[in-house]
Write an enzyme that holds these catalytic residues in place. Structure first.
Site, short mmCIF file in Angstrom:
data_model
loop_
_atom_site.label_atom_id
_atom_site.label_comp_id
_atom_site.label_asym_id
_atom_site.label_seq_id
_atom_site.Cartn_x
_atom_site.Cartn_y
_atom_site.Cartn_z
CG PHE A 162 21.22 21.86 -21.12
CD1 PHE A 162 21.83 22.09 -20.30
CD2 PHE A 162 21.25 22.37 -22.70
CE1 PHE A 162 23.02 22.51 -20.52
CE2 PHE A 162 22.53 23.09 -22.91
CZ PHE A 162 23.18 22.80 -21.68
CD GLU A 189 17.17 16.90 -27.25
OE1 GLU A 189 17.61 16.68 -28.34
OE2 GLU A 189 16.28 17.57 -27.43
CB CYS A 294 21.11 33.12 -19.94
SG CYS A 294 19.31 33.23 -19.33
#
Length: 508
Positions: A162, A189, A294
């Site tokens: 996401f 999603e 990240c």
């Protein structure tokens, strides 16, 4: 460009965000849907269809059917389509940035930044002919030549997270497609609209139907791709537990896998460093995209005696940040969901319980936006114990921890002892220390006075240890090798004077 992601029904309800299969929006059975939030407003603004088994089958079948024609298309024509896509993307990236901000929450400038970094890989793919070149050796034995060539795999699956709905998918699909594969992309999603927008733009660029497919969904869609016999390879970016699951499941089903996992990135600050530069860099790398990346710096390792001064400078800069709706003139937006916001905020309580000093508490933020938004301001925690979960776990939010050490050696030992090995940085004016650091630190991506060492597209992205499962990193030369398989051809063209039958290996 028309879009299928926002059109309202006559009764005022939003049409569910569809799959993109066979070059067209498809809702399938649409028996299950998921809520898509505007994080800055804290409310549902869209819904997305969630795939069932029949949707997975339709998506893969469409990609499989498109593969032979796409594989056989000349590389020059494939590159021309990617170049056209690059031009369209460059002209319309503002549209995509608005979509990303509306579903992820990051500020518009940050959304534009991720598109630009993804576009680097598209540009790399437009020159893929150079990277697909084989090797040729003449006369390796008498009248025998050997040469190699690289060919596509077939249908490949991409499962993207996401936090970068455009950039991460673009780390993979431009190379996969330019190399002759067909792609099934499963976006998150939480922010699924960007993928459909990209599918529409690729079609406008001339990509044949079925070469790029979007399969919306949750675990049903993920497992469907991992287990489907016609999917040859899987690319994934996400948390370490899921990356390990992806790797083990896909490998068990005979697929190539590159699964990029989580991180706990350190910034080692030596006493000779420019502390103003360090403070700016720590804030930029710790709180950009609300820390949901990240490559965020989540731990500043300060070599004494500079920690007090550095903490004061970081706190001063945090005070000047404006937190709010990413469509306004703000520096940092909300977190992606309320659940994630609450999970990140819980680490502040953990820090207090573990005896750390909360210098700036992001729970106190007053945001420039809807009070229902998923707000958590930049948080600075000093004197964090390395035994605390605040230090050991990936928080994935705007929480910056400060750990104090006595020496360079202690700092490197701390970094190397961690479970992750994704990215790290050193800040110093000592060239010898920097060179020593890049040799001694056991991490895949290193910055020297650069806080977020994401390599450009011509190099490959990926970490060590629990930050990468599988052997191949993303984009660059490793990306090309991952999406292709090599053939070695040994050829001898006989002339009329050949010596007849000989059952032995050629000797000279």
């Amino acid at each position: 460009m028309t879009t299928s992601i926002d059109a309202p029904d006559r009764d005022g309800a939003l049409t569910p965000i569809p799959h993109w299969i066979g070059g067209a929006p498809v809702t399938g059975a649409a028996e299950r849907t998921g809520d898509v939030f505007d994080p800055a407003r804290g409310r549902v603004t869209r819904q997305v269809v969630l795939a069932d088994a029949s949707d997975v089958e339709a998506a893969v079948a469409s990609a499989k059917a498109a593969f032979p024609q796409w594989r056989d298309m000349s590389l020059a024509r494939r590159q021309a389509i990617m170049f056209r896509f690059r031009e369209l993307l460059d002209a319309r990236k503002g549209e995509l940035a608005e979509i990303i901000t509306s579903e992820h929450g990051k500020v518009l400038s940050d959304a534009l930044g991720e598109i630009t970094r993804g576009q680097e890989v598209v540009e790399f793919a437009t020159g893929l002919a150079h990277h697909l070149k084989g090797e040729y050796s003449e006369q390796v034995s008498t009248d025998v030549d050997v040469y190699s060539l690289r060919q596509p795999l077939g249908v490949v699956g991409i499962i993207s997270p996401f936090n970068f709905p455009a950039m991460v998918s673009m780390w993979f699909f431009p190379i996969a497609i330019a190399a002759g594969n067909t792609v099934v992309l499963k976006p998150s999603e939480k922010d699924p609209s960007a993928a459909v927008w990209i599918g529409e733009l690729l079609k406008e660029a001339g990509l044949p139907d079925g070469v790029f497919t979007v399969l919306q969904g949750d675990k049903v869609a993920v497992d469907g791709l991992l287990e489907h016999p016609d999917v040859r390879a899987i690319s994934f970016v996400g948390s370490t537990p899921i990356a390990q699951y992806i790797y083990e499941t896909a490998a068990r089903h005979g697929k190539r896998v590159q699964a990029l996992g989580g991180a706990k990135n350190h910034m080692l600050v030596l006493p000779d460093a420019d502390l103003d530069l360090v403070a700016d860099s720590a804030v930029n790398a710790g709180f950009g995209s609300a820390g949901e990346r990240c490559m965020a710096i989540s731990v500043v390792v300060a070599v004494e005696p500079i920690a007090d001064e550095l903490v004061a400078k970081v706190r001063e800069r945090i005070a000047g940040l404006r937190i709010g709706d990413g469509r306004r003139s703000c520096d940092m937006g909300p977190l992606v969901t309320r659940q994630h916001r609450d999970k990140v905020a819980s680490y502040i309580d953990i820090a207090i319980a573990d005896g750390a000093e909360v210098v700036v508490d992001g729970r106190d933020v007053v945001a420039d936006g809807d009070p229902n938004g998923f707000w958590l301001g930049p948080t600075l925690i000093d004197r964090v114990s390395t035994a605390s979960r605040v230090y050991t776990e990936e928080i994935f939010g705007p929480v910056l921890a400060v750990v104090r050490v006595a020496s360079y050696e202690d700092g490197v030992a701390l970094i190397n002892s961690g479970a992750f090995g994704n990215g790290t940085a050193i800040f110093t004016n000592d060239g010898g220390a920097a060179r020593r650091f890049q040799r001694e630190v056991e991490v895949g991506m290193i910055g020297i006075n650069v806080p977020i060492p994401v390599p450009v597209a011509t190099f490959s992205f990926g970490g060590w240890r629990q930050s990468l499962f599988g052997d191949a990193k993303a984009h660059g030369s490793e990306g090309v090798k991952f999406y292709t398989q090599q053939k070695a051809v040994t050829a001898r063209w006989l002339d009329p004077s050949h010596g007849g039958v000989d059952l032995g290996f050629p000797q000279n």
